[in-house]
Design a protein around this motif. Structure first.
Motif, mmCIF file in Angstrom:
data_model
loop_
_atom_site.group_PDB
_atom_site.id
_atom_site.type_symbol
_atom_site.label_atom_id
_atom_site.label_comp_id
_atom_site.label_asym_id
_atom_site.label_seq_id
_atom_site.Cartn_x
_atom_site.Cartn_y
_atom_site.Cartn_z
ATOM 1 N N ASN A 58 -42.641 25.712 -9.812
ATOM 2 C CA ASN A 58 -44.101 26.160 -9.699
ATOM 3 C C ASN A 58 -44.335 27.438 -8.806
ATOM 4 O O ASN A 58 -43.146 27.814 -8.204
ATOM 5 N N CYS A 73 -47.394 28.868 -6.274
ATOM 6 C CA CYS A 73 -48.627 28.425 -5.432
ATOM 7 C C CYS A 73 -49.476 29.560 -5.011
ATOM 8 O O CYS A 73 -48.749 30.610 -4.501
ATOM 9 N N CYS A 119 -53.450 25.106 -2.690
ATOM 10 C CA CYS A 119 -53.511 24.162 -1.864
ATOM 11 C C CYS A 119 -54.742 24.650 -0.795
ATOM 12 O O CYS A 119 -54.282 25.773 -0.181
ATOM 13 N N LEU A 148 -47.083 21.956 0.022
ATOM 14 C CA LEU A 148 -46.697 23.351 -0.418
ATOM 15 C C LEU A 148 -45.005 23.103 -0.634
ATOM 16 O O LEU A 148 -44.289 23.512 -1.527
#
Length: 248
Positions: free
Chosen positions: A45, A47, A18, A35
């Motif tokens: 996930n 990130c 992101c 997020l």
């Protein structure tokens, strides 16, 4: 992980990026919400957050998800910063399934014809249009993007020529229109490589920038955009958070 092409795949078990530009509302609030939702335990996930400045909220989010969120520094208004940042990701062996370009600026509150200057327009354009273009360019050049991969660029309905019935907002509208056509070209150019590119409109969100006005909260906006990424045919398309396609 299932191929990330959109249409039926869930954003689970992915390594997502992101890109943020902190400070700056509503972009900061939206990035944090992306997020939070992508890091939900059931999604499993990992990130990467890329921001001009690591905020206390980002640090808290990292502490709440140990080992699942990496914080990195990039200024999307600075071409050399983007290049160095992408090289750093490559050196660390980072491979990304999903990229969400959410960095943005609005510019001056008043953007009437008589108030426009070259510097005002170029400052907004540099972050909102050139930033996402160079981020994708450098991630591709450094082989950080997996294949297949998904690139989602967050734009605004204010960049729609068809929807412009009120005028003004010159710098912001122009920057988002430019992002739209760049994303369309990226969708065509990168499709043979297995990279899907799509545009997302977050809706009229209640934030400090809108004075608390708006039709939806940021969590519903982001949840809707993630749902679009999971349920629609994406390549070269432009969707609002509610799944409706937006006229160019």
């Amino acid at each position: 992980m299932a191929p990330v092409r959109g249409g039926s795949e869930q954003l689970r078990f992915v390594h997502a990026l992101c890109v943020m530009q902190i400070p700056g509302l509503p972009f900061k609030a939206r990035s944090l919400q992306f997020l939070r939702q992508l890091l939900a335990p059931e999604r499993r996930n990992t990130c990467v957050a890329a921001a001009r400045r690591v905020s206390p909220e980002l640090k808290q989010l990292q502490e709440a998800h140990p080992g699942r969120l990496v914080l990195t520094h990039v200024d999307v208004a600075d071409e050399s910063s983007i290049s160095d940042w992408a090289k750093g990701l490559a050196e660390q062996g980072t491979k990304l399934d999903v990229v969400i370009n959410n960095a943005g600026v609005y510019g001056p509150r008043s953007q009437q014809l008589d108030s426009m200057t070259r510097d005002i327009v170029l400052d907004v354009f540099t972050t909102n249009a050139l930033g996402p273009l160079l981020v994708v360019q450098q991630l591709r050049r450094q082989r950080v993007l997996k294949r297949p991969a998904l690139v989602a660029n967050v734009t605004s309905k204010m960049g729609s020529v068809d929807d412009n019935t009120s005028g003004a907002c010159y710098a912001y509208r122009a920057s988002k229109s430019a992002l739209n056509i760049m994303t369309k070209s990226m969708a065509i150019d990168l499709a043979p490589e297995g990279v899907t590119c799509v545009l997302l409109h977050p809706g009229y969100v209640r934030t400090p920038m809108t004075g608390g006005a708006g039709l939806i909260d940021v969590d519903a906006s982001v949840g809707g955009m993630i749902s679009v990424l999971e349920t629609r045919e994406l390549s070269g398309r432009w969707y609002a958070f509610d799944g409706k396609e937006i006229p160019w």
